[in-house]
Scaffold this active site. Structure first.
Site, PDB file in Angstrom:
ATOM      1  N   GLY A  49       1.059 -17.156 -40.571  1.00 13.22           N
ATOM      2  CA  GLY A  49       0.761 -16.564 -41.960  1.00 13.22           C
ATOM      3  C   GLY A  49       0.451 -17.475 -42.871  1.00 13.22           C
ATOM      4  N   LYS A  83      -9.077  -8.611 -33.598  1.00 14.13           N
ATOM      5  CA  LYS A  83      -8.469  -9.211 -32.557  1.00 14.13           C
ATOM      6  C   LYS A  83      -7.078  -9.023 -32.336  1.00 14.13           C
ATOM      7  CE  LYS A  83      -6.402 -13.503 -31.992  1.00 14.13           C
ATOM      8  NZ  LYS A  83      -5.232 -12.958 -30.699  1.00 14.13           N
ATOM      9  N   CYS A  89       9.109  -6.075 -36.635  1.00 14.39           N
ATOM     10  CA  CYS A  89       8.967  -7.053 -37.815  1.00 14.39           C
ATOM     11  C   CYS A  89      10.277  -6.462 -38.898  1.00 14.39           C
ATOM     12  CB  CYS A  89       8.004  -7.323 -38.566  1.00 14.39           C
ATOM     13  SG  CYS A  89       6.874  -5.776 -39.059  1.00 14.39           S
ATOM     14  N   GLU A  99      14.336 -15.290 -37.381  1.00  8.38           N
ATOM     15  CA  GLU A  99      13.735 -13.708 -37.078  1.00  8.38           C
ATOM     16  C   GLU A  99      14.124 -13.978 -35.366  1.00  8.38           C
ATOM     17  OE1 GLU A  99      10.068 -12.694 -37.511  1.00  8.38           O
ATOM     18  OE2 GLU A  99      10.274 -10.673 -37.633  1.00  8.38           O
ATOM     19  N   GLU A 114       1.177  -9.465 -43.488  1.00 10.71           N
ATOM     20  CA  GLU A 114       2.348  -8.731 -43.075  1.00 10.71           C
ATOM     21  C   GLU A 114       3.225  -9.696 -42.277  1.00 10.71           C
ATOM     22  OE1 GLU A 114       5.175  -6.902 -41.388  1.00 10.71           O
ATOM     23  OE2 GLU A 114       3.651  -5.271 -40.800  1.00 10.71           O
TER      24      GLU A 114
HETATM   25  P1  ADP Z   1       4.013 -13.203 -32.981  1.00 10.67           P
HETATM   26  O1  ADP Z   1       5.185 -14.175 -33.380  1.00 10.67           O
HETATM   27  O2  ADP Z   1       4.358 -11.912 -33.414  1.00 10.67           O
HETATM   28  O3  ADP Z   1       3.705 -13.554 -31.578  1.00 10.67           O
HETATM   29  P2  ADP Z   1       1.842 -14.745 -33.948  1.00 10.67           P
HETATM   30  O4  ADP Z   1       1.950 -15.111 -35.371  1.00 10.67           O
HETATM   31  O5  ADP Z   1       2.156 -15.953 -33.124  1.00 10.67           O
HETATM   32  O6  ADP Z   1       2.893 -13.413 -33.852  1.00 10.67           O
HETATM   33  O7  ADP Z   1       0.479 -13.915 -33.526  1.00 10.67           O
HETATM   34  C1  ADP Z   1       0.000 -12.999 -34.172  1.00 10.67           C
HETATM   35  C2  ADP Z   1      -1.631 -12.810 -33.947  1.00 10.67           C
HETATM   36  O8  ADP Z   1      -2.069 -14.093 -34.275  1.00 10.67           O
HETATM   37  C3  ADP Z   1      -1.929 -12.791 -32.493  1.00 10.67           C
HETATM   38  O9  ADP Z   1      -3.272 -11.962 -32.219  1.00 10.67           O
HETATM   39  C4  ADP Z   1      -2.345 -14.421 -32.357  1.00 10.67           C
HETATM   40  O10 ADP Z   1      -3.367 -14.708 -31.137  1.00 10.67           O
HETATM   41  C5  ADP Z   1      -3.008 -14.812 -33.750  1.00 10.67           C
HETATM   42  N1  ADP Z   1      -2.789 -16.134 -33.835  1.00 10.67           N
HETATM   43  C6  ADP Z   1      -2.050 -17.136 -33.475  1.00 10.67           C
HETATM   44  N2  ADP Z   1      -2.193 -18.294 -33.967  1.00 10.67           N
HETATM   45  C7  ADP Z   1      -3.240 -18.212 -35.140  1.00 10.67           C
HETATM   46  C8  ADP Z   1      -3.870 -18.841 -35.851  1.00 10.67           C
HETATM   47  N3  ADP Z   1      -3.588 -20.156 -36.176  1.00 10.67           N
HETATM   48  N4  ADP Z   1      -4.828 -18.456 -36.624  1.00 10.67           N
HETATM   49  C9  ADP Z   1      -5.181 -17.174 -36.740  1.00 10.67           C
HETATM   50  N5  ADP Z   1      -4.456 -16.209 -35.568  1.00 10.67           N
HETATM   51  C10 ADP Z   1      -3.816 -16.737 -34.956  1.00 10.67           C
END
Ligand code: ADP
Length: 814
Positions: free
Chosen positions: A248, A191, A299, A396, A265
């Site tokens: 994460g 995804k 990152c 960050e 990561e």
């Molecule tokens: P960033 O801060 O880099 O935007 P995120 O951690 O919000 O990173 O998003 C990274 C990825 O994780 C995206 O593909 C987002 O759609 C997905 N994502 C966001 N929330 C969740 C969740 N609760 N479970 C799984 N994937 C998620």
């Protein structure tokens, strides 16, 4: 003045725009509307959301919000494809990866333009960094695919991998995830992030045209809930995630107890250290790359500048001058340094954080440069005069904002550098090789760049320490996270084999005290605590090299095989764990003790145990009712295990990579830190030694909770430890209720990794409790791990879990 003369006069660049049309044409060929790519086919678009160009706010295409049903469909396709894909020879799989790499190169400009349109990053970066690295990240694992059985004997793929990636390097993160997973024989569902789905969709078309078997790669678009549906799906065997630490942690919690593989990561707040003897002009150019590459949405961005005080003024003056020459503008313009941030919400977030940093005392500098009208543009920014506790020094920012602090001595520089919950990367600049190579190992980060920054290569692992996550991407370590031992995959529930222990434990959990003692004696054992007074000696805890009384002031009876009381041990509690963790942290220097010395101490421990083998065998017989032969066998195996890991101490070490640049990358194998170990109920002696020996051999101090039912084999060991020169604090032992102590250990931020033997339910609790500082966990999940099996456990299995790889990039050439 004619135009050329004018250019010479101002030294200004004219615009050099890249044409967007080929990418727009590709989008139009799909009607600017996409479904998912599942089982080798495009699904009809469902409920969609727009993907926009952050440089001008214009919609590029509509992409589908993935539902739970979509995820389920993709899992079914990936599962069906796994059978044939994993059965292909590595050579065959490698050829597909090779074909994909070639196709990426062939269409590299289309990918680069589409990436820049969708993400806002300068075309100079997507064209010269992202896409070439994507190709390299397919070529490299293509080779591993063919060498799999030689390089990873006995290892098999997980099965179906769910991969969730962020928006900062959309196609590159896809390559980092998909290529090693496929090389290892897994099938994937990926995804992309909601802001940047388009290059993943173009990639799907490339897979199609490369004739990749259907269902091997599935691309599902969507937002957080789509990712959540993937994480929750029982048909997915492994989750690989790159993104924020917050998400994460949510994923760690959601996968707890599921048995899914997990690599994370996550975020960073990486230090950029400039020492007074650095080549300052180079350090300035490095800094431009460190923090303004990809608008700082990286990152591992060198976002925390730490400058030695003696050169601070001079360095900051140079930096401000350089900042004023940075060009912010149309990302498709080839002469632009800084493009657009990915979305308005990010611009707002960055602005808010900057405001906070200033409100908390920081001084903001922004050069007076023009920004394009509209679009998600921000000026490069520098915040200085901040304290280490300022929000902008700890959080960050993920934008073009550098924060600055100074340090006086190298020690202070290291302390500031490590003063973060993250540990992804670090950069240091010094012309003194002795200083640089002294500092690099002391920084707690997965990657350290010396006199360079943001260097990446497919042969060199990348990934974090601490809350920056676990697992590596790239290189051999990057392959390893997509493989597991065939025997581990085949493990069954241990219920049948350890039923006697389960019975003991079940009894104990219904008793008022939670004490795991045996069935026949339970009524009198806890009826009156004074009944145990006949035993004149209570084994204490072993903390910081000393035998200490339990904080609770209570002891627990220990019953022998026949139900008779054979001893007492301290009933450990939260404070005993706290003291043990403190002692272990004070002993972290064990990790930098020469491996030869660690080996000698473990050999000595083995030797001293050997002298007392009869006594230990007798104890085992009394505890468990084992036959003399079985007891001797366990003691011998424990001695052999100590010898094995004493031998490993100076052999399980790093390697040197030769990335395609004038640098080497020294992959150093480092201990993780303090490891909390809860040993199994069975194998009272060997069960603890099997876990303790590899952890200690690789330099990790430990806090060990021995078998709750049969702790005396380990409390007997105190004297052996004391006579074997083990430094104080390296081995700490707390007796008591295994599950209660496990939870306390898992929640403790002073524990860096947690190993737990016990039921599936308790393992899930331990995994869930470990998210505070994102401990690396290993749990037995009620499965029939047989720690007596030397073939499985005398080698790499626990060594790998005891260590993490740090890659130190060292340039060469004058
Ligand atoms: P960033 O801060 O880099 O935007 P995120 O951690 O919000 O990173 O998003 C990274 C990825 O994780 C995206 O593909 C987002 O759609 C997905 N994502 C966001 N929330 C969740 C969740 N609760 N479970 C799984 N994937 C998620």
């Amino acid at each position: 003045m004619n135009k050329i003369a004018q250019i010479f006069e101002t030294l200004e660049y004219g615009p050099a725009p890249e044409a967007a049309q080929p990418a727009l044409d590709w989008l139009a060929s799909h009607g600017n509307k996409f479904g998912h790519y599942i089982d080798g086919k495009w699904t009809a678009p469902g409920k969609t959301f727009a993907s926009t160009n952050p440089a001008n706010g214009k919609a590029l295409a509509d992409v589908t919000e993935g539902t739970r049903e979509d995820v389920d469909k993709a899992v079914k396709a990936a599962r069906a494809a796994f059978k044939t894909w994993s059965a292909l020879s590595g050579y065959e799989r490698g050829k597909y990866l090779y074909a994909i790499a070639r196709a990426v190169q062939k269409h590299s400009r289309l990918f680069a333009v589409l990436e820049t349109l969708d993400n806002g990053k300068p075309i100079r970066e997507s064209r010269d960094v992202d896409i070439p690295l994507v190709a390299r990240h397919f070529y490299h694992p293509a080779g591993w695919a063919q060498q799999l059985s030689r390089a990873f004997p006995g290892m098999v793929p997980y099965g179906v991998c769910g991969q969730i990636i962020p928006w900062n390097f959309p196609l590159l993160m896809l390559a980092w995830k998909i290529a090693p997973a496929l090389a290892a024989g897994n099938t994937v569902i990926l995804k992309p992030a909601e802001f940047t789905s388009l290059t993943a969709l173009l990639f799907a078309e490339i897979c199609d045209r490369a004739g990749l078997p259907k269902g091997v790669v599935n691309i599902i678009t969507g937002e957080g809930p789509t990712g959540q549906a993937m994480v929750a799906h029982p048909g997915i065997d492994k989750i690989a995630f790159t993104g924020s630490t917050e998400v994460g942690k949510a994923i760690r919690a959601a996968t707890a107890g599921s048995g899914k593989g997990l690599s994370l990561e996550l975020g960073g707040k990486s230090p950029y250290l400039v020492f007074e003897d650095a080549d300052l002009d180079s350090a300035i150019e490095g800094l431009v790359d460190a923090i303004w590459f990809n608008q700082g949405q990286v990152c591992c961005a060198g976002s925390r500048l730490l400058v030695q005080e003696s050169i601070e003024e001079k360095f900051l003056a140079k930096l401000k001058k350089r900042m004023a020459t940075l060009r912010v503008g149309d990302p498709l313009d080839k002469a632009v340094d800084i493009g657009a941030l990915v979305a308005p919400v990010q611009v707002e977030r960055v602005r808010d954080l900057v405001k906070k940093g200033v409100a908390e005392g920081g001084t903001l500098y922004e050069p007076d440069i023009d920004l394009p009208k509209g679009g998600c543009f921000l000026r490069p920014a520098l915040i200085s005069d901040i304290s280490p506790a300022n929000t902008v020094a700890t959080e960050e920012i993920f934008g073009p904002v550098l924060v600055e602090m100074s340090f006086r001595t190298p020690e202070e520089g290291i302390a500031l550098a490590n003063n973060t919950r993250y540990g992804l990367a670090a950069t240091l600049w010094s012309e003194n090789i002795n200083l640089a190579l002294d500092i690099a190992p002391k920084i707690k980060a997965g990657v350290v760049w010396i006199n360079g920054t943001n260097q990446f290569d497919a042969a060199v692992g990348f990934g974090g320490y601490k809350e920056s996550g676990f697992g590596r991407e790239g290189g051999k370590e990057g392959m390893a996270v997509y493989l597991k031992p065939a025997w581990e995959k085949a493990l069954k529930s241990a219920a049948a084999r350890t039923s006697s222990f389960d019975k003991l434990r079940m009894r104990s959990s219904t008793s008022a005290s939670g004490s795991p003692h045996g069935e026949p004696v339970e009524p009198r054992g806890r009826g009156n605590p004074l009944d145990t007074a006949a035993i004149d000696q209570t084994a204490k805890m072993y903390i910081g090299g000393k035998q200490v009384r339990p904080d609770s002031g209570y002891s627990r009876p220990v019953f022998g095989a026949g139900g008779a009381l054979i001893g007492e041990v301290g009933d450990g509690n939260r404070k005993d764990i706290r003291n043990a963790v403190e002692a272990a942290r004070a002993a972290l220097g064990w990790g930098t003790t020469a491996a030869h010395n660690r080996a000698q101490i473990l050999f000595f421990l083995a030797e001293n145990l050997d002298y007392r083998r009869k006594e230990f065998a007798d104890r085992l017989r009394a505890e468990t009712g084992a036959t003399a032969a079985a007891a001797n066998k366990e003691v011998d195996a424990a001695i052999e295990r100590l010898f094995a890991f004493a031998g490993w101490a100076d052999k399980y070490d790093g390697t040197v990579h030769n990335p395609p640049t004038r640098a080497i990358a020294a992959a150093m194998v480092e201990p993780i830190g303090v490891i909390g170990i809860v040993a199994p109920q069975e194998l009272p002696l060997l069960g603890s030694i099997a876990l303790l020996a590899p952890a200690v051999a690789m330099g990790n101090p430990v806090v060990l909770v021995p078998s709750a039912a049969h702790p005396l084999s380990i409390t007997d060991l105190y004297q052996v430890i004391e006579t074997s020169d083990v430094p104080a604090g390296v081995i700490n032992i707390v007796t008591g209720d295994a599950e209660v102590l496990a939870k306390t250990l898992a929640e403790h931020d002073g524990i860096d990794a947690m190993w737990f033997c016990g039921s599936a339910e308790a393992s899930a609790l331990v995994e869930k409790a470990s998210i505070g500082n994102l401990k690396q966990t290993w749990t037995s999940r009620g499965l029939s791990f047989d720690l007596a099996d030397a073939d499985k456990f005398n080698g790499a299995y626990f060594l790998a879990k005891s260590t993490q790889v740090k890659n130190i990039w060292i340039p060469y050439g004058a």
